[in-house]
Motif scaffolding. Sequence first.
Motif, PDB file in Angstrom:
ATOM      1  N   ALA A 114       0.813  -1.220   0.000  1.00 30.37           N
ATOM      2  CA  ALA A 114       0.000   0.000   0.000  1.00 30.37           C
ATOM      3  C   ALA A 114       0.847   1.270   0.000  1.00 30.37           C
ATOM      4  CB  ALA A 114      -0.943   0.001   1.202  1.00 30.37           C
ATOM      5  N   ALA A 115       2.048   1.189   0.538  1.00 32.92           N
ATOM      6  CA  ALA A 115       2.915   2.374   0.597  1.00 32.92           C
ATOM      7  C   ALA A 115       3.806   2.507  -0.638  1.00 32.92           C
ATOM      8  CB  ALA A 115       3.792   2.315   1.844  1.00 32.92           C
ATOM      9  N   ALA A 116       3.742   1.545  -1.550  1.00 30.97           N
ATOM     10  CA  ALA A 116       4.638   1.546  -2.711  1.00 30.97           C
ATOM     11  C   ALA A 116       4.431   2.784  -3.579  1.00 30.97           C
ATOM     12  CB  ALA A 116       4.444   0.281  -3.534  1.00 30.97           C
ATOM     13  N   ILE A 117       5.538   3.309  -4.069  1.00 31.70           N
ATOM     14  CA  ILE A 117       5.518   4.446  -4.995  1.00 31.70           C
ATOM     15  C   ILE A 117       5.949   3.918  -6.351  1.00 31.70           C
ATOM     16  CG2 ILE A 117       6.534   6.682  -5.507  1.00 31.70           C
ATOM     17  CD1 ILE A 117       6.923   6.991  -2.440  1.00 31.70           C
ATOM     18  N   VAL A 118       5.030   3.951  -7.295  1.00 33.09           N
ATOM     19  CA  VAL A 118       5.236   3.310  -8.592  1.00 33.09           C
ATOM     20  C   VAL A 118       4.907   4.308  -9.694  1.00 33.09           C
ATOM     21  CG1 VAL A 118       4.576   1.380 -10.088  1.00 33.09           C
ATOM     22  CG2 VAL A 118       4.553   1.090  -7.592  1.00 33.09           C
ATOM     23  N   GLY A 119       5.810   4.447 -10.676  1.00 34.22           N
ATOM     24  CA  GLY A 119       5.461   5.333 -11.783  1.00 34.22           C
ATOM     25  C   GLY A 119       6.662   5.872 -12.532  1.00 34.22           C
ATOM     26  N   ASN A 120       6.397   6.868 -13.345  1.00 33.54           N
ATOM     27  CA  ASN A 120       7.449   7.536 -14.112  1.00 33.54           C
ATOM     28  C   ASN A 120       8.172   8.536 -13.207  1.00 33.54           C
ATOM     29  OD1 ASN A 120       5.977  10.002 -14.018  1.00 33.54           O
ATOM     30  ND2 ASN A 120       4.791   9.409 -15.827  1.00 33.54           N
ATOM     31  N   PRO A 121       9.236   9.186 -13.718  1.00 36.09           N
ATOM     32  CA  PRO A 121      10.024  10.064 -12.836  1.00 36.09           C
ATOM     33  C   PRO A 121       9.214  11.119 -12.093  1.00 36.09           C
ATOM     34  CG  PRO A 121      11.254   9.632 -14.830  1.00 36.09           C
ATOM     35  CD  PRO A 121       9.908   9.004 -15.035  1.00 36.09           C
ATOM     36  N   GLU A 122       8.290  11.770 -12.760  1.00 28.88           N
ATOM     37  CA  GLU A 122       7.516  12.822 -12.093  1.00 28.88           C
ATOM     38  C   GLU A 122       6.569  12.234 -11.058  1.00 28.88           C
ATOM     39  OE1 GLU A 122       6.483  16.195 -10.647  1.00 28.88           O
ATOM     40  OE2 GLU A 122       8.053  16.004 -12.176  1.00 28.88           O
ATOM     41  N   GLU A 123       5.968  11.096 -11.368  1.00 34.56           N
ATOM     42  CA  GLU A 123       5.060  10.460 -10.409  1.00 34.56           C
ATOM     43  C   GLU A 123       5.809   9.974  -9.172  1.00 34.56           C
ATOM     44  OE1 GLU A 123       1.623   8.634 -13.355  1.00 34.56           O
ATOM     45  OE2 GLU A 123       3.592   7.678 -13.275  1.00 34.56           O
ATOM     46  N   VAL A 124       7.007   9.450  -9.374  1.00 30.31           N
ATOM     47  CA  VAL A 124       7.810   8.990  -8.248  1.00 30.31           C
ATOM     48  C   VAL A 124       8.234  10.169  -7.381  1.00 30.31           C
ATOM     49  CG1 VAL A 124      10.061   8.005  -7.637  1.00 30.31           C
ATOM     50  CG2 VAL A 124       8.573   6.845  -9.278  1.00 30.31           C
ATOM     51  N   ARG A 125       8.643  11.237  -8.011  1.00 29.27           N
ATOM     52  CA  ARG A 125       9.024  12.426  -7.244  1.00 29.27           C
ATOM     53  C   ARG A 125       7.844  12.933  -6.417  1.00 29.27           C
ATOM     54  NH1 ARG A 125      10.938  18.295  -9.710  1.00 29.27           N
ATOM     55  NH2 ARG A 125      10.797  19.425  -7.726  1.00 29.27           N
ATOM     56  N   SER A 126       6.687  12.998  -7.009  1.00 28.73           N
ATOM     57  CA  SER A 126       5.489  13.451  -6.303  1.00 28.73           C
ATOM     58  C   SER A 126       5.141  12.504  -5.158  1.00 28.73           C
ATOM     59  CB  SER A 126       4.310  13.561  -7.279  1.00 28.73           C
ATOM     60  OG  SER A 126       3.121  13.880  -6.599  1.00 28.73           O
TER      61      SER A 126
END
Length: 341
Positions: A284-296
């Motif tokens: 549930a806490a995972a941060i998954v995505g492209n560079p901007e999504e990960v930064r956010s």
Amino acid sequence: MRTLAKTRLSILDLVPVTTGQAVGDALRNALALAEQADQWGYHRYWLSEHHNMDGVAASATAVLIGQIAAVTHRIRVGAGGIMLPNHTPQTVAEQFGTLETLYPGRIDLGVGRSPGGDYATMEALRVNMITASREFPERVRELLALLEEEKDSAFKAAPFTRAPGERLNVPVWMLGSSLISARLAAELGLPYAFAAHFSPARLHEAVAAYREHFQPSPCHPRPQVIVAVPVMAADTRLRAERLMHSLYQKALDLGRGQSNRLRPPPERMGWTPQERLAIEDQYAAAIVGNPEEVRSGLQKLLESTQADELLIHTETYDFKERLRSYEIVWQAKQQALLELS
């Protein structure tokens, strides 16, 4: 308010072994990743003790810490963590005192109260978890007494014998994912690392309890929190989501009692609705995505937890994809710094 630009980023490595890979290659990947992390500027490189898992090669944690410290120059290296029920405090103090003597100012010691494995592990390591759980606070106190800088320790422990590197003040962190570990860390005045990379449910509750009950100690006048978080970064969101399927499959196998090596992302997940819900809760806490999504995502996590540091955990079948994910995370921090200046 915590910002990505001003927050330390570190790496948690379980040393994953992939399907068809030799264990030696997995260990060499850990050395390569640590060298690259050192060059990028990550603050710490922590290794976690696990046993009886075919897909994890970080069992001899102290040995591997020494190898990684030897091939790096600046980055702190340590255990995230040593499972104290498996070892005597004397043994741990001797190992980490030796490491600190060889690599002064670069060694960390995180301790946890689980065995780092299943019932077969406990039997093989001669661990009685009922006794170990009851004795854990005293084991921590004894370990602190062996490592503490002052000769007359505030932590009264017996037996107390000399250990290599004694009184070098090796930094000790309490690890956990529950209120029990949070309150013990607070009581002892230790820094606290929460394991949101596999058990995020009580993250905010545990961190709040730790800060509320924290008792200042000579080495730690204020509470200090690390949050370990799974991150899967790729150049596109679609690719990042695809890479996560390898971790979902690993969790699915473990839930079914199978300790398998990390596989390529499956074409489809053959899970039941109940299994899917359990695995999604785990991540549930995972941060998954492209560079901007990960930064956010990293920034939002910092705002919600006010963590002092983030411990990034990433596993992929392809080692190059893993390196790229950590590179994207580091670039996100650098971009945040540029915008701040």
